[in-house]
Design an enzyme around this catalytic site. Structure first.
Site, mmCIF file in Angstrom:
data_model
loop_
_atom_site.group_PDB
_atom_site.id
_atom_site.type_symbol
_atom_site.label_atom_id
_atom_site.label_comp_id
_atom_site.label_asym_id
_atom_site.label_seq_id
_atom_site.Cartn_x
_atom_site.Cartn_y
_atom_site.Cartn_z
ATOM 1 N N ASN A 170 0.845 -1.196 0.000
ATOM 2 C CA ASN A 170 0.000 0.000 0.000
ATOM 3 C C ASN A 170 0.881 1.247 0.000
ATOM 4 O OD1 ASN A 170 0.520 0.824 2.842
ATOM 5 N ND2 ASN A 170 -0.426 -1.161 3.261
ATOM 6 N N ASP A 216 -4.231 -6.152 5.399
ATOM 7 C CA ASP A 216 -5.250 -6.956 6.082
ATOM 8 C C ASP A 216 -5.185 -8.407 5.637
ATOM 9 O OD1 ASP A 216 -6.355 -4.925 7.637
ATOM 10 O OD2 ASP A 216 -7.399 -4.120 5.875
ATOM 11 N N LYS A 260 8.066 -17.403 -10.708
ATOM 12 C CA LYS A 260 7.234 -16.364 -11.295
ATOM 13 C C LYS A 260 6.047 -16.993 -12.034
ATOM 14 C CE LYS A 260 7.276 -12.516 -14.502
ATOM 15 N NZ LYS A 260 7.926 -11.885 -15.627
ATOM 16 N N ILE A 277 -1.548 -7.508 14.642
ATOM 17 C CA ILE A 277 -0.408 -7.398 15.569
ATOM 18 C C ILE A 277 -0.792 -6.568 16.791
ATOM 19 C CG2 ILE A 277 1.992 -6.633 15.787
ATOM 20 C CD1 ILE A 277 2.098 -6.922 12.628
ATOM 21 N N LYS A 337 -12.814 1.551 16.601
ATOM 22 C CA LYS A 337 -11.556 0.789 16.462
ATOM 23 C C LYS A 337 -10.836 0.698 17.800
ATOM 24 C CE LYS A 337 -9.891 0.659 12.476
ATOM 25 N NZ LYS A 337 -9.352 1.043 11.202
HETATM 26 O O1 C5P Z 1 -7.696 -2.670 11.542
HETATM 27 P P1 C5P Z 1 -6.913 -1.526 11.025
HETATM 28 O O2 C5P Z 1 -5.878 -1.921 10.018
HETATM 29 O O3 C5P Z 1 -7.701 -0.362 10.545
HETATM 30 O O4 C5P Z 1 -6.158 -1.003 12.331
HETATM 31 C C1 C5P Z 1 -5.158 -0.070 12.290
HETATM 32 C C2 C5P Z 1 -4.273 -0.200 13.513
HETATM 33 O O5 C5P Z 1 -3.971 -1.553 13.812
HETATM 34 C C3 C5P Z 1 -2.918 0.419 13.272
HETATM 35 O O6 C5P Z 1 -2.417 0.835 14.520
HETATM 36 C C4 C5P Z 1 -2.118 -0.740 12.701
HETATM 37 O O7 C5P Z 1 -0.723 -0.543 12.849
HETATM 38 C C5 C5P Z 1 -2.640 -1.891 13.512
HETATM 39 N N1 C5P Z 1 -2.675 -3.175 12.789
HETATM 40 C C6 C5P Z 1 -1.836 -4.201 13.151
HETATM 41 N N2 C5P Z 1 -1.911 -5.419 12.506
HETATM 42 C C7 C5P Z 1 -2.803 -5.607 11.519
HETATM 43 C C8 C5P Z 1 -3.665 -4.576 11.136
HETATM 44 C C9 C5P Z 1 -3.560 -3.354 11.788
HETATM 45 O O8 C5P Z 1 -1.009 -4.003 14.054
HETATM 46 N N3 C5P Z 1 -2.876 -6.778 10.917
#
Ligand code: C5P
Length: 409
Positions: free
Chosen positions: A213, A282, A292, A312, A346
């Site tokens: 991204n 995600d 490849k 995480i 959130k």
């Molecule tokens: O769920 P979302 O991606 O919107 O959440 C954003 C927050 O969660 C951020 O602080 C991001 O660093 C953390 N995050 C994470 N691991 C993921 C997804 C998001 O630590 N797989």
């Protein structure tokens, strides 16, 4: 952002080839809003002229303790009384040896000795050949200077003017500038260990392709820098970005979300604060091809299936240390609309005490941003500013929310 606005430095130059870097440092200090009074030893004048330093600092340079320009004939008193700090860059091995003995046989050493020790910090940037640096006499002197509350900056490593390679180079002007900015920052996070995640993750499809991204990592890197300046030990787990590592920060480079999770798991037990700014993907492709994936001319497109990545932040926020208050977790939310509602939701979903909302398209890759801080007490806005300024403000907000030292957790 004039980071040293109004600060008055005496910049002392002792003899060494690194004097040329003092010219750049002088310019950099002025650019940050500081004023600079240059004092040179006789040896320094063999390497760079007072004319150069006068032109850059826009002030006459002082070199002699017998300089009659001062009405009372006491430049060592007058110059040191006006300063917020004396910075000796370069500080030669000989000059450091003089300092530890309190010798005062030229204006610069006399001024260092005569400075009001509690009000005017002395900061030295050593510069010398690697053998001189490694010599036990120099190392003893460095230890003694530190014991005497002199702030001794690190030395750089690499090619030296003498043709040798090793430790002892003076730091570059921009590195010294960063260290001086850090020196004056309030130590709000002294004793804390801050773990920061930053940047995007990269989820491989095959050895040459992947999904990622547009996160630049700028906000997370700015937070890591500000946390370090505030006195914390900082570990930065960074996805693939091209940002320079802030000074004094330990950086761990990762690619995928699972790499990031493993790195965080390795470090989190030492941390007292986690700031998760990373834009973690995600989902990742359910399978990763070893070779490849080739276009075979049939017109058929490959099927991609995805599986969810570990969260995480949510995982860490559920850990016993976080739940007991020994690890303060801060999450970020990049939204496109309804910031307050989404950030509050959130915060509850991730189980973190503080959630920082921002508008995704308005922040990715930009140098400025605006933040909305949501905690149990409500919402606080940090209006649009540079990511650097916001990072400093956010660190202050986090420091305010940490349990006071000594509070049972
Ligand atoms: O769920 P979302 O991606 O919107 O959440 C954003 C927050 O969660 C951020 O602080 C991001 O660093 C953390 N995050 C994470 N691991 C993921 C997804 C998001 O630590 N797989």
């Amino acid at each position: 952002m004039n980071e040293l606005a109004g600060k008055r430095f005496v910049l002392g130059l002792s003899g060494g080839i690194a004097c040329y870097k003092a010219a750049e440092l002088c310019r950099a200090l002025l650019k940050e809003g500081a004023s600079v009074q240059v004092v040179m030893t006789e040896a320094a004048e063999h390497f760079i002229t007072p004319v150069t330093m006068q032109a850059l600092s826009n002030r006459p340079v002082y070199g002699s303790q017998w300089d009659a320009r001062e009405p009372n004939n006491m430049p060592h008193i007058n110059l040191s009384r006006e300063a917020d700090a004396i910075v000796v860059a370069p500080a030669s091995a000989d000059f450091m040896a003089k300092l530890i003995h309190g010798r005062a046989d030229d204006l610069l050493s006399l001024m260092c000795l005569a400075r009001p020790i509690d009000a005017v910090p002395l900061i030295v940037a050593p510069a010398m050949n690697r053998e001189m640096w490694a010599n036990p006499a120099t190392q003893r002197n460095v230890a003694q200077l530190r014991a005497d509350d002199v702030h001794v900056l690190d030395v750089g490593q690499g090619d030296q003017a003498c043709g040798e390679t090793g430790d002892g180079r003076m730091l570059e002007a921009d590195e010294i500038l960063d260290d001086l900015i850090a020196f004056f920052a309030p130590k709000r996070l002294a004793g804390q260990h801050v773990l920061v995640t930053a940047g995007p993750t990269y989820e491989a499809i095959d050895p040459v392709r992947g999904i990622t991204n547009l996160s630049s990592g700028k906000m997370g890197f700015a937070i890591a820098r500000a946390a370090r300046e505030a006195g914390a030990v900082v570990t930065l787990v960074a996805g693939p970005v091209s940002q320079p590592t802030p000074r004094g920060v330990t950086r761990i480079n990762v690619k995928s979300a699972r790499d990031m999770q493993a790195a965080v798991q390795r470090c989190v037990d030492d941390a007292t604060v986690l700031v998760a700014t990373a834009a973690v993907a995600d989902w990742r492709p359910a399978t990763q091809a070893d070779q490849k994936i080739k276009k075979d001319g049939s017109g058929e497109t490959p099927e991609l299936r995805f599986i969810e990545n570990p969260d995480i932040l949510a995982m860490v926020a559920q850990s016993p240390r976080a739940r007991a208050g020994a690890l303060y977790c801060v999450g970020f939310a990049a939204e496109s609309h309804d910031l307050l509602a989404h950030a509050s939701a959130k915060r509850a979903r991730k189980g973190v005490p503080l959630l920082v909302g921002n508008i995704g398209p308005a922040t990715f890759g930009h140098d400025d941003n605006a933040l909305l801080l949501v905690d149990a007490q409500g919402a606080t806005e940090l209006p649009r500013a540079s990511k650097r300024e916001l990072a400093i403000q956010l660190i202050a907000e986090i420091a305010r929310r940490l349990p006071a030292a000594g509070t049972p957790q």
